[in-house]
Scaffold this motif. Structure first.
Motif, PDB file in Angstrom:
ATOM      1  N   GLY A  79      41.773  38.870  39.907  1.00  0.00           N
ATOM      2  CA  GLY A  79      40.576  39.171  39.559  1.00  0.00           C
ATOM      3  C   GLY A  79      40.620  40.850  38.718  1.00  0.00           C
ATOM      4  O   GLY A  79      39.746  40.877  37.822  1.00  0.00           O
ATOM      5  N   VAL A  80      41.442  41.567  39.220  1.00  0.00           N
ATOM      6  CA  VAL A  80      41.209  43.022  38.795  1.00  0.00           C
ATOM      7  C   VAL A  80      41.673  43.214  37.190  1.00  0.00           C
ATOM      8  O   VAL A  80      41.432  44.170  36.777  1.00  0.00           O
ATOM      9  N   VAL A  81      42.842  42.028  36.979  1.00  0.00           N
ATOM     10  CA  VAL A  81      43.028  42.048  35.521  1.00  0.00           C
ATOM     11  C   VAL A  81      42.589  40.990  34.484  1.00  0.00           C
ATOM     12  O   VAL A  81      43.199  40.741  33.683  1.00  0.00           O
ATOM     13  N   ARG A  82      41.632  40.260  35.145  1.00  0.00           N
ATOM     14  CA  ARG A  82      41.484  39.021  34.379  1.00  0.00           C
ATOM     15  C   ARG A  82      40.598  39.323  33.434  1.00  0.00           C
ATOM     16  O   ARG A  82      39.618  39.949  33.466  1.00  0.00           O
ATOM     17  N   VAL A  83      40.858  38.738  31.941  1.00  0.00           N
ATOM     18  CA  VAL A  83      40.223  38.947  30.935  1.00  0.00           C
ATOM     19  C   VAL A  83      39.350  37.556  30.794  1.00  0.00           C
ATOM     20  O   VAL A  83      39.914  36.857  30.119  1.00  0.00           O
TER      21      VAL A  83
END
Length: 457
Positions: A79-83
């Motif tokens: 989630g922290v790097v999900r685009v």
């Protein structure tokens, strides 16, 4: 992508909202994009031989591929790097705004190298016929041999950017077969155009059969991201000292195609393409067993418009424009430092100057909404970049000359990669025939202009 004219938006089905609901989503997109730019610049260029020529994979292509893969696999990302899809749609808006800095750099380069541009002379003028007619010369016969019907007119009369959607929308309507064809060309060019033309242009340049100035003119297809991809690949095959001249010529060609090309396609290539369809279809269409199927494998025009066509949602909020400039400017700082070894503070001065020019014209645009932004920005940047024309021109040229042109292409194509990831489901539905025809038309506009320019060189 740059628009070919400041016209009313195409009457297509309304699009779902694509702006992220939170500032966190925008910040995540910015940080991930800059991280991809850094990795791409660290990988650097990779070349390999294909027959007699070479293919160069530059940092901008690594950025495009990584961003597209990142967007496609967003559901599997932490989630922290999900685009997510919303951020991917927002990246498309950032791309349009970020290209303004790219255009400023091109304009400054043209102004500083105006003598070389003037030397191009008649070649620069007549190569526009290659851009206007090359698409249908290669694309239309192939489309008819593959059994495509009236969709072939929309897909092959031009390279299918925003201005060409306007032309087809007004003449035939977007619900027509021609409308479906131009939308398919638009989506294909958006998803695969930069990658395809970079590989093609790099391979052709490696053969050393064309004058590099002719190749630079061919790169000016009327789209900022496509021109960046093609010119980067061409420049990689020639000595670094040629880059300013090639950039200036390509920028001048791109501006000519963007402005004059709209009228070329409206009054020349579209009527000619429609006339040739009537003459050639009875002859070439019989060779295809798929002729009776027409384009039933492709999705309906409404779904194409819903997923892939641009829409006139008004000007981007100024704060989002600043985000776009931060992404492109930050990417330039990264590329200039990692790849071209320019001190960070030196690059920062140049980026600040480029942003100041874009901001001034952006302010004028918001006061005069119907102003053709790309045209005015190009003219202003070119004028202030002419040596000695204004008291500050020489200092401005010295500051911005430290910014390598290719450093602008990497963040631009990273945003393009995220932007097109959301359109891949529709792209897969288009059917291989229309995809092949669309890419052939893109090759035609590059090769046609290059061939005509070569005649003068």
């Amino acid at each position: 992508m740059t628009s070919a004219a400041s016209a009313d938006p195409v009457p297509v089905a309304p699009l779902p909202a694509t702006v992220p609901s939170s500032a966190a989503g925008k910040l995540k997109l910015v940080l991930v994009t800059l991280a991809i730019v850094a990795v791409a610049e660290r990988i650097g260029p990779v070349q390999f031989s294909v027959g007699p020529g070479k293919v160069a994979l530059l940092p901008m292509l690594w950025a495009l591929l990584m961003a597209a893969a990142w967007g496609i696999a967003h559901r599997r990302m932490p989630g922290v790097v999900r685009v997510a899809t919303a951020e991917q749609g927002f990246a498309g808006g950032l791309l349009n705004a970020g290209l303004l800095l790219f255009i400023v750099k091109l304009g400054l380069t043209v102004g500083a190298a105006l003598p070389q541009v003037k030397q191009a002379g008649w070649a620069l003028l007549f190569q526009e016929f290659g851009h206007a007619l090359g698409t249908l010369a290669l694309g239309l016969p192939l489309a008819l041999l593959l059994g495509i019907k009236r969709e072939a007119v929309g897909a092959t009369f031009s390279v299918g950017r925003e201005g060409n959607l306007v032309i087809i929308g007004e003449k035939y309507g977007m619900a027509s077969p021609e409308g479906c064809g131009v939308l398919a060309e638009y989506i294909t060019g958006t998803v695969l155009g930069a990658l395809f033309i970079a590989v093609l242009a790099g391979f052709i340049a490696s053969l050393h059969v064309f004058d590099p100035r002719s190749l630079a003119m061919g790169a000016g297809v009327g789209s900022g991201s496509l021109m960046a991809a093609a010119l980067g690949a061409i420049a990689a095959q020639h000595p670094p000292e040629m880059l300013p001249q090639l950039t200036a010529i390509a920028a001048a060609s791109n501006l000519l195609t963007t402005v004059v090309g709209f009228y070329f396609t409206l009054f020349l290539s579209l009527p000619l393409c429609s006339w040739l369809y009537g003459k050639l279809e009875p002859v070439l269409g019989r060779f295809s067993k798929r002729g009776a199927q027409e384009t039933k494998d492709a999705p309906g025009t409404a779904s194409l418009a819903q997923a892939g066509a641009p829409h006139g949602g008004g000007a981007m909020a100024l704060r989002d424009t600043f985000i776009a400039w931060a992404v492109v400017g930050g990417g330039v700082l990264i590329g200039n430092s990692l790849t071209y070894k320019v001190p960070l503070l030196v690059s920062l001065e140049g980026v600040a100057a480029v942003v100041a020019i874009a901001l001034a014209v952006e302010g004028i645009k918001r006061l005069l909404p119907r102003l053709p932004m790309v045209l005015v920005l190009s003219v202003v940047a070119t004028l202030v970049g002419i040596p000695g024309l204004f008291p500050f021109s020489d200092a401005l040229i010295a500051i911005t000359a430290k910014l390598n042109f290719l450093a602008f292409t990497t963040p631009v194509l990273a945003l393009a990669g995220f932007s097109v990831a959301k359109d891949l489901p529709v792209f897969r539905q288009l059917g291989w025939r229309i995809v092949v025809v669309s890419l052939t038309a893109t090759a035609g506009t590059f090769l046609g202009a290059t061939l005509i320019a070569e005649f003068f060189h």
